[in-house]
Design an enzyme around this catalytic site. Sequence first.
Site, PDB file in Angstrom:
ATOM      1  CE  LYS A  12      53.571  41.822  93.849  1.00 31.07           C
ATOM      2  NZ  LYS A  12      52.106  41.939  93.853  1.00 31.07           N
ATOM      3  CB  THR A  57      52.390  40.021  97.281  1.00 31.52           C
ATOM      4  OG1 THR A  57      51.421  40.665  96.465  1.00 31.52           O
ATOM      5  CG2 THR A  57      51.782  38.826  97.983  1.00 31.52           C
ATOM      6  CG  ASP A  58      52.406  46.777  95.986  1.00 28.66           C
ATOM      7  OD1 ASP A  58      52.604  46.611  94.773  1.00 28.66           O
ATOM      8  OD2 ASP A  58      52.518  47.879  96.561  1.00 28.66           O
ATOM      9  NE  ARG A 175      73.620   7.818  72.653  1.00 37.08           N
ATOM     10  CZ  ARG A 175      72.670   7.659  73.558  1.00 37.08           C
ATOM     11  NH1 ARG A 175      71.443   7.353  73.186  1.00 37.08           N
ATOM     12  NH2 ARG A 175      72.923   7.780  74.845  1.00 37.08           N
ATOM     13  CD  GLN A 218      69.653   6.474  81.566  1.00 38.11           C
ATOM     14  OE1 GLN A 218      70.356   6.700  80.569  1.00 38.11           O
ATOM     15  NE2 GLN A 218      68.476   5.879  81.475  1.00 38.11           N
ATOM     16  CG  HIS A 246      66.032  11.436  71.114  1.00 43.04           C
ATOM     17  ND1 HIS A 246      66.803  10.564  71.844  1.00 43.04           N
ATOM     18  CD2 HIS A 246      64.846  11.511  71.756  1.00 43.04           C
ATOM     19  CE1 HIS A 246      66.107  10.111  72.874  1.00 43.04           C
ATOM     20  NE2 HIS A 246      64.917  10.682  72.854  1.00 43.04           N
TER      21      HIS A 246
HETATM   22  O1  LIG Z   1      71.213   7.404  77.039  1.00 47.05           O
HETATM   23  C1  LIG Z   1      70.101   6.879  76.847  1.00 47.05           C
HETATM   24  N1  LIG Z   1      69.397   6.400  77.884  1.00 47.05           N
HETATM   25  C2  LIG Z   1      68.160   5.818  77.748  1.00 47.05           C
HETATM   26  O2  LIG Z   1      67.522   5.370  78.741  1.00 47.05           O
HETATM   27  C3  LIG Z   1      67.650   5.741  76.445  1.00 47.05           C
HETATM   28  N2  LIG Z   1      66.485   5.230  75.929  1.00 47.05           N
HETATM   29  C4  LIG Z   1      66.503   5.456  74.589  1.00 47.05           C
HETATM   30  O3  LIG Z   1      65.576   5.147  73.796  1.00 47.05           O
HETATM   31  N3  LIG Z   1      67.684   6.054  74.228  1.00 47.05           N
HETATM   32  C5  LIG Z   1      68.403   6.242  75.363  1.00 47.05           C
HETATM   33  N4  LIG Z   1      69.615   6.806  75.582  1.00 47.05           N
END
Ligand SMILES: O=c1[nH]c(=O)c2[nH]c(=O)[nH]c2[nH]1
Length: 291
Positions: A12, A57-58, A175, A218, A246
């Site tokens: 469920k 499942t009930d 940024r 990353q 973004h």
């Molecule tokens: O931190 C980022 N990793 C990316 O792989 C990536 N690619 C992108 O266009 N902007 C960013 N920013």
Amino acid sequence: MAIVLGPNRYGKAEVRVVRVTRDGGTHRIRDLNVGVFLSGDMDDVHLTGDNSAVLPTDTQKNTVFAFAKKYGIGEPEEFGLLLARHFVDSQPAVHHARVRLEEYAWDRITGPHSFVRGGTEVRTALVHSDGSGGSGGSESVVSGLRDLTVLNSTGSEFHGFAQDGFTTLEPTDDRVLATAVTARWRHRGTGSDWDASYAAARAALLDAFATTHSLSLQQTLYAMGRRVLEERPELCEVRMSMPNKHHFLVDLAPFGMDNDNEVYFAADRPYGLIEGTVLTDDAPDAPSAWQ
Ligand SMILES: O=c1[nH]c(=O)c2[nH]c(=O)[nH]c2[nH]1
């Protein structure tokens, strides 16, 4: 060529259970979304329509509500283990239970019985059990969260990236970095202090996000997973999925204005999607814990 039945499970999904605990006039609330999925000797139901091994499942749904009454709802991981062990231990044909939980937080307003939905994030847990804990069964617990939305208004750069004939992105040394974190972490055992572990892992993720000077999302992702594992010895693996939310600087030059990192357009799509796993080098292999 023969055709055979492959892996299967049933259960469920999305049992929404709210448990109010009344301590005199003071109430406490735990609000869960629970999914139960069972597997085992289920060939006959698929191949011949014999339902004798099938706990409806009930019934599984009813069990979630009955357990909420009987045992209360404490930590989601604990409630999941309780349910998973119950189905495996009480149904001879059921050899494996998977319980998926989400918890929605309610914060107290004033007074003993008024609440406001807390935070934007959702706490998650995924429990697998092949039998009662400690009696030779195999069990796993993955805790986590989703939609933990965070933003650094500076301290983020992105440059030095690979380029080809389609690259238009300008390098930047300042940024906005924003993301909605989905993170899940695997416990080494089934005896963690679940609430304390959750609070500390969440705090570690937030602190690492805030204090890492980022050269990419990353790199930030890895720093966040690493911090969780450094601080929490009961954990051995963290899996993360982080959309790059973004924020683009708006060109105000047509209006005779400069824009020194002050006005952004918050785009909702498309978005970069950065995903990764961070683990200790002694983490036992457990791919099924995540399924
Ligand atoms: O931190 C980022 N990793 C990316 O792989 C990536 N690619 C992108 O266009 N902007 C960013 N920013």
